[in-house]
Design an enzyme around this catalytic site. Sequence first.
Site, PDB file in Angstrom:
ATOM      1  CB  ALA A  91      -0.881  -0.010   1.244  1.00 11.42           C
TER       2      ALA A  91
ATOM      3  N   GLY B 224       0.752  -5.287   0.990  1.00  8.81           N
ATOM      4  CA  GLY B 224      -0.312  -5.398  -0.006  1.00  8.81           C
ATOM      5  C   GLY B 224       0.184  -5.971  -1.326  1.00  8.81           C
TER       6      GLY B 224
ATOM      7  CD  GLU C 254      -2.435  -8.082   2.516  1.00  2.00           C
ATOM      8  OE1 GLU C 254      -2.103  -6.888   2.396  1.00  2.00           O
ATOM      9  OE2 GLU C 254      -3.342  -8.466   3.268  1.00  2.00           O
TER      10      GLU C 254
ATOM     11  CD  GLU D 250       1.221  -5.852   5.728  1.00  2.40           C
ATOM     12  OE1 GLU D 250       2.059  -6.690   6.134  1.00  2.40           O
ATOM     13  OE2 GLU D 250       0.641  -5.963   4.629  1.00  2.40           O
TER      14      GLU D 250
HETATM   15  N1  T1G Z   1       4.491   3.579   0.165  1.00  3.26           N
HETATM   16  C1  T1G Z   1       4.945   4.788  -0.212  1.00  3.26           C
HETATM   17  N2  T1G Z   1       6.250   5.095  -0.325  1.00  3.26           N
HETATM   18  C2  T1G Z   1       7.119   4.113  -0.056  1.00  3.26           C
HETATM   19  C3  T1G Z   1       6.723   2.825   0.335  1.00  3.26           C
HETATM   20  C4  T1G Z   1       5.333   2.560   0.424  1.00  3.26           C
HETATM   21  N3  T1G Z   1       4.863   1.364   0.765  1.00  3.26           N
HETATM   22  N4  T1G Z   1       7.833   2.079   0.542  1.00  3.26           N
HETATM   23  C5  T1G Z   1       8.877   2.875   0.284  1.00  3.26           C
HETATM   24  N5  T1G Z   1       8.456   4.094  -0.079  1.00  3.26           N
HETATM   25  C6  T1G Z   1       9.274   5.247  -0.484  1.00  3.26           C
HETATM   26  C7  T1G Z   1      10.202   5.716   0.626  1.00  3.26           C
HETATM   27  O1  T1G Z   1       9.544   6.632   1.470  1.00  3.26           O
HETATM   28  C8  T1G Z   1      11.305   6.361  -0.183  1.00  3.26           C
HETATM   29  O2  T1G Z   1      10.839   7.621  -0.602  1.00  3.26           O
HETATM   30  C9  T1G Z   1      11.398   5.483  -1.428  1.00  3.26           C
HETATM   31  O3  T1G Z   1      10.141   4.793  -1.496  1.00  3.26           O
HETATM   32  C10 T1G Z   1      12.510   4.454  -1.386  1.00  3.26           C
HETATM   33  O4  T1G Z   1      12.430   3.768  -0.133  1.00  3.26           O
HETATM   34  C11 T1G Z   1      -2.935  -2.796   2.646  1.00  3.26           C
HETATM   35  C12 T1G Z   1      -1.529  -2.277   5.034  1.00  3.26           C
HETATM   36  C13 T1G Z   1      10.398  -1.086   0.058  1.00  3.26           C
HETATM   37  C14 T1G Z   1      12.214  -2.251   1.355  1.00  3.26           C
HETATM   38  O5  T1G Z   1       5.857  -1.552   4.917  1.00  3.26           O
HETATM   39  O6  T1G Z   1      10.343  -1.353   3.746  1.00  3.26           O
HETATM   40  O7  T1G Z   1       0.662  -2.814   2.286  1.00  3.26           O
HETATM   41  O8  T1G Z   1      12.447   8.973   0.615  1.00  3.26           O
HETATM   42  O9  T1G Z   1      14.571   4.679   0.806  1.00  3.26           O
HETATM   43  O10 T1G Z   1      16.051   1.045   1.168  1.00  3.26           O
HETATM   44  O11 T1G Z   1      -2.429  -4.799   3.722  1.00  3.26           O
HETATM   45  O12 T1G Z   1      11.103   1.309   1.670  1.00  3.26           O
HETATM   46  O13 T1G Z   1      12.787   8.470  -1.795  1.00  3.26           O
HETATM   47  O14 T1G Z   1      10.923   9.979  -1.073  1.00  3.26           O
HETATM   48  O15 T1G Z   1      13.276   2.854   1.983  1.00  3.26           O
HETATM   49  O16 T1G Z   1      15.380   0.364  -1.208  1.00  3.26           O
HETATM   50  C15 T1G Z   1       3.590  -2.418   3.635  1.00  3.26           C
HETATM   51  C16 T1G Z   1       7.830  -0.186   3.460  1.00  3.26           C
HETATM   52  C17 T1G Z   1       2.695  -1.235   3.492  1.00  3.26           C
HETATM   53  C18 T1G Z   1       7.151  -1.408   2.922  1.00  3.26           C
HETATM   54  C19 T1G Z   1      12.708  -0.183  -0.027  1.00  3.26           C
HETATM   55  N6  T1G Z   1       4.851  -2.143   3.018  1.00  3.26           N
HETATM   56  N7  T1G Z   1       9.022   0.116   2.689  1.00  3.26           N
HETATM   57  O17 T1G Z   1      13.837   0.130   0.739  1.00  3.26           O
HETATM   58  O18 T1G Z   1      14.454   2.414  -0.237  1.00  3.26           O
HETATM   59  S1  T1G Z   1       1.192  -1.460   4.354  1.00  3.26           S
HETATM   60  C20 T1G Z   1       5.909  -1.699   3.715  1.00  3.26           C
HETATM   61  C21 T1G Z   1      10.197  -0.470   2.910  1.00  3.26           C
HETATM   62  C22 T1G Z   1       0.318  -2.531   3.403  1.00  3.26           C
HETATM   63  C23 T1G Z   1      -1.837  -3.722   3.090  1.00  3.26           C
HETATM   64  C24 T1G Z   1      -0.876  -3.160   4.036  1.00  3.26           C
HETATM   65  C25 T1G Z   1      11.368  -0.009   2.111  1.00  3.26           C
HETATM   66  C26 T1G Z   1      11.653  -0.895   0.885  1.00  3.26           C
HETATM   67  P1  T1G Z   1      11.802   8.839  -0.731  1.00  3.26           P
HETATM   68  P2  T1G Z   1      13.725   3.461   0.722  1.00  3.26           P
HETATM   69  P3  T1G Z   1      15.022   0.961   0.105  1.00  3.26           P
END
Ligand code: T1G
Length: 700
Positions: free
Chosen positions: A63, A102, A105, A125
């Site tokens: 997401a 997501g 999922e 999450e």
């Molecule tokens: N949404 C929006 N922006 C995101 C993002 C996300 N999910 N993940 C990363 N970014 C942005 C981040 O802010 C940064 O932006 C850029 O991408 C690069 O990230 C409905 C509820 C994917 C392993 O928890 O763990 O799905 O600073 O610097 O080291 O059931 O980011 O460049 O402007 O961290 O290569 C679940 C969270 C969501 C993943 C990449 N997903 N992200 O790491 O680069 S909830 C997460 C990460 C969900 C559903 C549920 C890491 C990464 P900017 P980065 P990286």
Amino acid sequence: MNDVVVLNKKESIALIQIQNPPVNALSHAVRQGLMEAVRESLEDPAIKVLAITGSGKFFSAGADIQEFGKPSLEPQLPQICNAIESCSKPVFALINGTALGGGFELALSAHFRVATASAKIGLPEIHLGLLPGSGGTQRLPRIIGADKALKMMLNGQPVSAGEGLAYGVIDRVEESGELITASMNFMLETTAGKHPRIPTRERTEGLQDEAANHVAIGEHRNTWQKKGKGLYSPFQIIDCVEKALSTPFEEGLKYERESFARCLESPQRKGLIHAFFAERRCRKIPELREIEPRKLERLAVIGGGTMGGGIAVAALDAGLEVMMVERDEAGLEKGRLNVEKVYDRHISKGRMGPEDKKEVLERFIPSTDFERITDADMVIEAVFEEMEVKKEVFRILDQYARQGAVLASNTSYLDIDEIASVTSRPEEVLGLHFFSPANIMKLLEIVVPSGLSNEVLATGFALGNRMGKVPVRSANSEGFIGNRILGAYSKVAGYMMEDGTSPYRIDEAVRDFGYPIGPFQMFDLAGGDIGWANRKRKATTRDPRERYVEIADRLCERGWFGQKTGRGFYLYEEGSRIGIEDPEVLDIIAGERSTKGIRAREYSPEEIIRRYIGAMVNEAAKVLEEKVARCPSDIDVVQHYGYGFPRYRGGPMKYADMYGIRKIVEDIEEFSVEDPFFWKPSELLKTMAAQGQTFEDLNL
Ligand code: T1G
Ligand code: NAD
């Protein structure tokens, strides 16, 4: 379609590709694009199979976190997952790279999952205070059973495609080549009826062993009751998985939806997502945008004590060549042992073999000869915390370090400008404040004295990133960001103790707030002698209006320096690192109190926190006002990674926003009646309260 989801038709296959860099987050536009692509593919009689894939290194990171807390727009992800799962044509998820939350999922809703060998899948999450809210808690256990599903959801770490295959959630792993081409045969075979298309909701492999599933639920719940005190979403995750085992799919899905909504609204979700963006924001330094860091392959560390040893290990682990310079052979031997014992511990725990240690230590060069630093790209000084000693070392560094080498000090409090002034190149000298143990603690304060070259600053950040640290920029001011704020709330802990509240109750209240340990446990861990020496040094310049608590001095006079002497605020039985309450300490406190004529008063846990956090936030506001920290969220990062502030509360600035800035000011004003010198609200806090501002408004 739109520009973030692209539909291409290849033979009888609809290839639906997400193209939403950097991580293919499932933003509203992506969700719309996916829904449309699925609909169009279903309507096209020439299409027999659908394949969803990502681009770049990501299938999808889940997401779009930026959208949380805003009104949610249709189609929502659970709807898309349901649409995919109920597709009358087989749907493949071609997992080309990382698939998280997501994103995973989405893949779970497909009928088949093929992954490249380097792909990773995971449900992180929990780290955001959430749960998999698009059917993940219901679908995954149906395929792999409760235990493995809960492991994935509760530790939040991704697993490899190979592990996914072993779990049974990935159907095939393609070792090499282009994933779409490699999967072509498999996809076409389904059109010939070779592989049955089973919607995930109808799968039952994971539900077969009811007894094992039941045990797993109990065990995970027990574990989290012990380690997850105060946390919200882990227990919601366990409840959801339990539902998946015992109720029809639709009912479980509804339960997951309701639990997800509660998590989304929780302050913990707000705190954790704030922390996620805060630790990314602190690395973005506008003046460094166009600046290339200098080459960094060889590091020299001066001093092989607690910090020098830890820094050397952190650098070795980051693949650098490391020289260590000590003042004599005995110091060097100690320094070498400080490094080796880390790797010996890894060996004893089975984390590395003796050969690995040997290989790492080939890059480690201990010496007593400063001439050895001449080919170092960077030198980090970690000698005694005394200005004259540091200056002497920097004079020598200036003499031997090559032109263009970065010179750094790991000082905790001293003025970097003054240290730099003894060199012929002050623009190349900065502070790199590591935390103990330096090979483990992730915080690195990067201290910027006046006139520092941006290239040198960029190289400091590059070192931090390479070591896997969280680097935070600080101005050159006594105690920088973290230790300065620590000074304020440590004082308040001492005041409350002298006022009549046992240090053990104060530690307990702070732990209940979410810290791993309380302030008195921390003093015992760090060693009372260091603070004592510091207090004695400052005694002559202390403002006479400042309240001074002598209890810690009384303990130090007895040689009770904490864990290392077996006695401090707590008693440590032979070899134990767990302290027990010490009635003699309570007698000493009572004695001090009666000398000063203080009538004992017991603060409630709420009152303890109001004072402790009030002091922290007030000092932090002064740190901001004086531009020592760039922005409030940098302070949150420092407090979390360096001092144990509970991440799920976001950090002290986020906490203050949620508690209310006006209430913080009112608290400080209430306490200032007792001690107007200490409890002086910062001008920034007063202005913010008057204007209804939050710290979030001040973030960059
Ligand atoms: N949404 C929006 N922006 C995101 C993002 C996300 N999910 N993940 C990363 N970014 C942005 C981040 O802010 C940064 O932006 C850029 O991408 C690069 O990230 C409905 C509820 C994917 C392993 O928890 O763990 O799905 O600073 O610097 O080291 O059931 O980011 O460049 O402007 O961290 O290569 C679940 C969270 C969501 C993943 C990449 N997903 N992200 O790491 O680069 S909830 C997460 C990460 C969900 C559903 C549920 C890491 C990464 P900017 P980065 P990286
Ligand atoms: P330490 O006493 O464990 O180690 C200092 C080492 O420096 C000793 O081994 C000593 O032999 C060596 N040394 C002294 N003078 C030297 C010289 N002229 N040349 C070469 N080596 C010399 O101290 P520490 O705890 O490692 O602290 C080092 C620095 O790190 C201090 O500035 C301290 O404030 C800072 N620091 C300490 C901590 C901590 O928790 N210990 C945390 C952050 C920063």
